[in-house]
Design an enzyme around this catalytic site. Structure first.
Site, PDB file in Angstrom:
ATOM      1  N   HIS A 121      40.559 -23.058  31.402  1.00  0.00           N
ATOM      2  CA  HIS A 121      40.199 -21.679  31.084  1.00  0.00           C
ATOM      3  C   HIS A 121      41.411 -20.868  30.680  1.00  0.00           C
ATOM      4  CE1 HIS A 121      36.263 -21.901  33.651  1.00  0.00           C
ATOM      5  NE2 HIS A 121      36.260 -22.703  32.613  1.00  0.00           N
ATOM      6  N   ASP A 157      36.651 -40.281  37.537  1.00  0.00           N
ATOM      7  CA  ASP A 157      36.254 -41.615  37.094  1.00  0.00           C
ATOM      8  C   ASP A 157      35.315 -41.510  35.900  1.00  0.00           C
ATOM      9  OD1 ASP A 157      33.856 -40.735  38.196  1.00  0.00           O
ATOM     10  OD2 ASP A 157      34.006 -41.996  39.991  1.00  0.00           O
TER      11      ASP A 157
END
Length: 262
Positions: free
Chosen positions: A64, A189
């Site tokens: 952000h 992952d």
């Protein structure tokens, strides 16, 4: 404890005031604060050990911040970026919202010189962390304005939709949080890609990745494996994003206290 550790790490980094430089450099603090990376890493490990759920917000804080002005991949971070001296709330409209379709997403990314590969790669940051129901509940209720129990987002897999509705009982739920990558939301992952490939991406923006041939193929490839390849791609895109609209030299400041200008 976790918030204090994060504040300490950021304060140490911010207090290392170096000589002005026009460019970012991985060794920016090598003379003025040579131990800064070790200190920050130690404090981050300590904070995340106490509160693992902070991993997601910290990753998205970088995302952000770059757009506006962890057991995972590692990459060298160019240092020396300055903090801005102003904060304008409406500049957050540059951030890709979770409700965005593919066209809007690509436009927002292109405005920052990021392409559709960066889009699909960085979206996988949703592999860690949680989200409040209000960020996606419009997919579960009153999707088209028909206001009936069957008015849901048809692109969302049915069983996953039912599970989300059981956790988020109405559009008015502003407090409940759910895992963005169910089952491994604390581990960086390939779980995100596996869910999105099954139409179980939490946000509109996740599901939108299946509407484009390139991003759909990337999702499907990494739903099947190739983790090291993804890690390398993620590192490259993070560095690329980290160079968006960077302030250097006299354009900003290295704050002595992170929460206020010097």
């Amino acid at each position: 404890m976790a918030s204090r550790a994060i504040s300490l790490a950021l304060l140490v980094a911010a207090a290392a005031v170096a000589s002005a430089s026009a460019q970012l450099d991985e060794k920016f603090y090598s003379q003025t604060c040579p131990s800064v990376e070790a200190v920050v890493r130690r404090e981050m490990v300590r904070a995340l050990s106490a509160a693992p759920s902070l991993a997601g917000p910290l990753l998205r804080m970088h995302f952000h911040d770059c757009f506006v002005r962890s057991k995972g991949p590692f990459w060298a971070v160019p240092l020396g970026r300055r903090d801005g001296r102003v904060s304008i709330s409406n500049e957050t409209n540059q951030l890709p919202p979770p409700t965005a379709n593919f066209t809007v997403l690509t436009q927002l990314f292109a405005a920052k010189n990021l392409d559709i590969k960066d889009l699909v790669v960085l979206s996988a940051g949703h592999t860690i962390g949680t989200s409040h129901c209000f960020s996606f509940s419009d997919r579960l209720y009153n999707f088209t304005g028909m206001d009936n129990v069957h008015d849901v987002d048809p692109t969302l897999e049915v069983q996953y939709m039912a599970r989300l509705r059981s956790k988020c009982p109405s559009l008015d739920d502003n407090t409940t949080v759910v895992e963005m990558d169910p089952g491994s939301f604390r581990t960086f992952d390939l779980g995100y890609f596996k869910h999105v490939a099954k139409r179980r991406g939490l946000f509109h923006s996740d599901g939108a990745l299946l509407t484009n041939s390139f991003t759909r193929a990337y999702v499907q490839r990494h739903a099947a494996g190739f983790q090291e390849e993804f890690f390398a791609d993620f590192a490259a895109s993070m560095v690329k994003m980290g160079n968006v609209d960077v302030l250097t030299g006299a354009q900003g400041e290295i704050r002595k206290k992170c929460s206020v200008v010097n």
